[in-house]
Design a protein around this motif. Structure first.
Motif, PDB file in Angstrom:
ATOM      1  N   THR A   7       0.840  -1.188   0.000  1.00 44.93           N
ATOM      2  CA  THR A   7       0.000   0.000   0.000  1.00 44.93           C
ATOM      3  C   THR A   7       0.876   1.240   0.000  1.00 44.93           C
ATOM      4  OG1 THR A   7      -1.903   1.099   1.025  1.00 44.93           O
ATOM      5  CG2 THR A   7      -0.256   0.170   2.523  1.00 44.93           C
ATOM      6  N   THR A  16       2.700   1.349  -5.621  1.00 40.63           N
ATOM      7  CA  THR A  16       1.839   0.211  -5.304  1.00 40.63           C
ATOM      8  C   THR A  16       1.256  -0.387  -6.583  1.00 40.63           C
ATOM      9  OG1 THR A  16       1.301   1.027  -3.103  1.00 40.63           O
ATOM     10  CG2 THR A  16      -0.299  -0.460  -4.127  1.00 40.63           C
ATOM     11  N   CYS A  28      -2.363  -8.623  -2.095  1.00 37.28           N
ATOM     12  CA  CYS A  28      -3.198  -7.597  -2.713  1.00 37.28           C
ATOM     13  C   CYS A  28      -2.428  -6.286  -2.729  1.00 37.28           C
ATOM     14  CB  CYS A  28      -4.532  -7.442  -1.997  1.00 37.28           C
ATOM     15  SG  CYS A  28      -4.433  -6.846  -0.301  1.00 37.28           S
ATOM     16  N   ILE A  30      -3.105  -1.923  -2.412  1.00 44.73           N
ATOM     17  CA  ILE A  30      -4.050  -0.862  -2.042  1.00 44.73           C
ATOM     18  C   ILE A  30      -3.380   0.480  -2.323  1.00 44.73           C
ATOM     19  CG2 ILE A  30      -5.436   0.153  -0.200  1.00 44.73           C
ATOM     20  CD1 ILE A  30      -5.187  -2.636   1.226  1.00 44.73           C
ATOM     21  N   TYR A  32      -3.511   4.645  -2.787  1.00 42.28           N
ATOM     22  CA  TYR A  32      -4.170   5.916  -2.467  1.00 42.28           C
ATOM     23  C   TYR A  32      -3.645   6.992  -3.411  1.00 42.28           C
ATOM     24  CZ  TYR A  32      -6.096   4.355   2.033  1.00 42.28           C
ATOM     25  OH  TYR A  32      -6.816   3.734   3.024  1.00 42.28           O
ATOM     26  N   GLN A  49      -7.255  -2.460  -4.671  1.00 47.67           N
ATOM     27  CA  GLN A  49      -8.200  -1.465  -4.181  1.00 47.67           C
ATOM     28  C   GLN A  49      -7.560  -0.105  -4.414  1.00 47.67           C
ATOM     29  OE1 GLN A  49      -9.094  -0.551   0.138  1.00 47.67           O
ATOM     30  NE2 GLN A  49     -10.937  -1.696  -0.410  1.00 47.67           N
ATOM     31  N   HIS A  51      -8.078   4.219  -4.109  1.00 48.84           N
ATOM     32  CA  HIS A  51      -8.789   5.348  -3.508  1.00 48.84           C
ATOM     33  C   HIS A  51      -8.390   6.599  -4.286  1.00 48.84           C
ATOM     34  CE1 HIS A  51      -9.972   2.815  -0.130  1.00 48.84           C
ATOM     35  NE2 HIS A  51      -8.780   2.270  -0.280  1.00 48.84           N
ATOM     36  N   SER A 107      -9.675  -0.172   3.488  1.00 52.12           N
ATOM     37  CA  SER A 107      -8.360  -0.768   3.246  1.00 52.12           C
ATOM     38  C   SER A 107      -8.072  -1.912   4.206  1.00 52.12           C
ATOM     39  CB  SER A 107      -7.262   0.294   3.367  1.00 52.12           C
ATOM     40  OG  SER A 107      -7.418   1.280   2.389  1.00 52.12           O
ATOM     41  N   PHE A 110     -10.172  -4.904   3.268  1.00 53.59           N
ATOM     42  CA  PHE A 110      -9.658  -5.498   2.040  1.00 53.59           C
ATOM     43  C   PHE A 110      -8.394  -6.303   2.312  1.00 53.59           C
ATOM     44  CE2 PHE A 110      -7.488  -5.173  -2.141  1.00 53.59           C
ATOM     45  CZ  PHE A 110      -8.507  -5.591  -2.988  1.00 53.59           C
ATOM     46  N   ALA A 111      -7.475  -5.718   3.055  1.00 53.21           N
ATOM     47  CA  ALA A 111      -6.230  -6.411   3.385  1.00 53.21           C
ATOM     48  C   ALA A 111      -6.508  -7.674   4.194  1.00 53.21           C
ATOM     49  CB  ALA A 111      -5.291  -5.483   4.148  1.00 53.21           C
TER      50      ALA A 111
END
Length: 116
Positions: A7, A16, A28, A30, A32, A49, A51, A107, A110-111
């Protein structure tokens, strides 16, 4: 669990997404408000994921939509009525506590889902 979740924020968010393209074996990714430029998005083989802020002069929503459209793995994209760096509490001019709290809870969920 020994599983790795990547992330980052801003440049870290871009890195990321780059890691999701280039590093095998992640649980995974994530991101931002980050975008590394065009990459071979189809190489992403882990859930992502992202954001994204609507008032971002650097990372635009269509950029992340392009990534989402190119992958065949789960891809969650959340858009916030906020500015770039909305989770940076050291920058009160852009910090949005509500958006940050919501993004962080998403987050963590999801993690936990992908790294257990």
């Amino acid at each position: 669990t020994g599983k790795i979740v990547v992330t980052g924020y801003c440049m870290g968010g871009a890195l990321t997404l780059g890691a999701a393209v280039n590093v095998r074996g992640l649980a995974c990714a994530i991101s931002y408000y980050g975008y590394p430029g065009d990459l071979e998005w189809s190489k992403i083989d882990v859930p992502v994921q992202a954001h994204v802020a609507t008032k971002d002069d650097w990372v635009k929503v269509p950029m992340i939509e392009k990534v989402k459209a190119a992958v065949s793995v789960p891809f969650e994209m959340y858009v916030y009525e906020a500015q770039h760096a909305f989770c940076n509490e050291k920058r009160p001019e852009v910090y949005d506590a509500d958006a940050c709290k919501l993004a962080w809870s998403r987050s963590v969920e999801f993690a936990n889902k992908h790294a257990r």
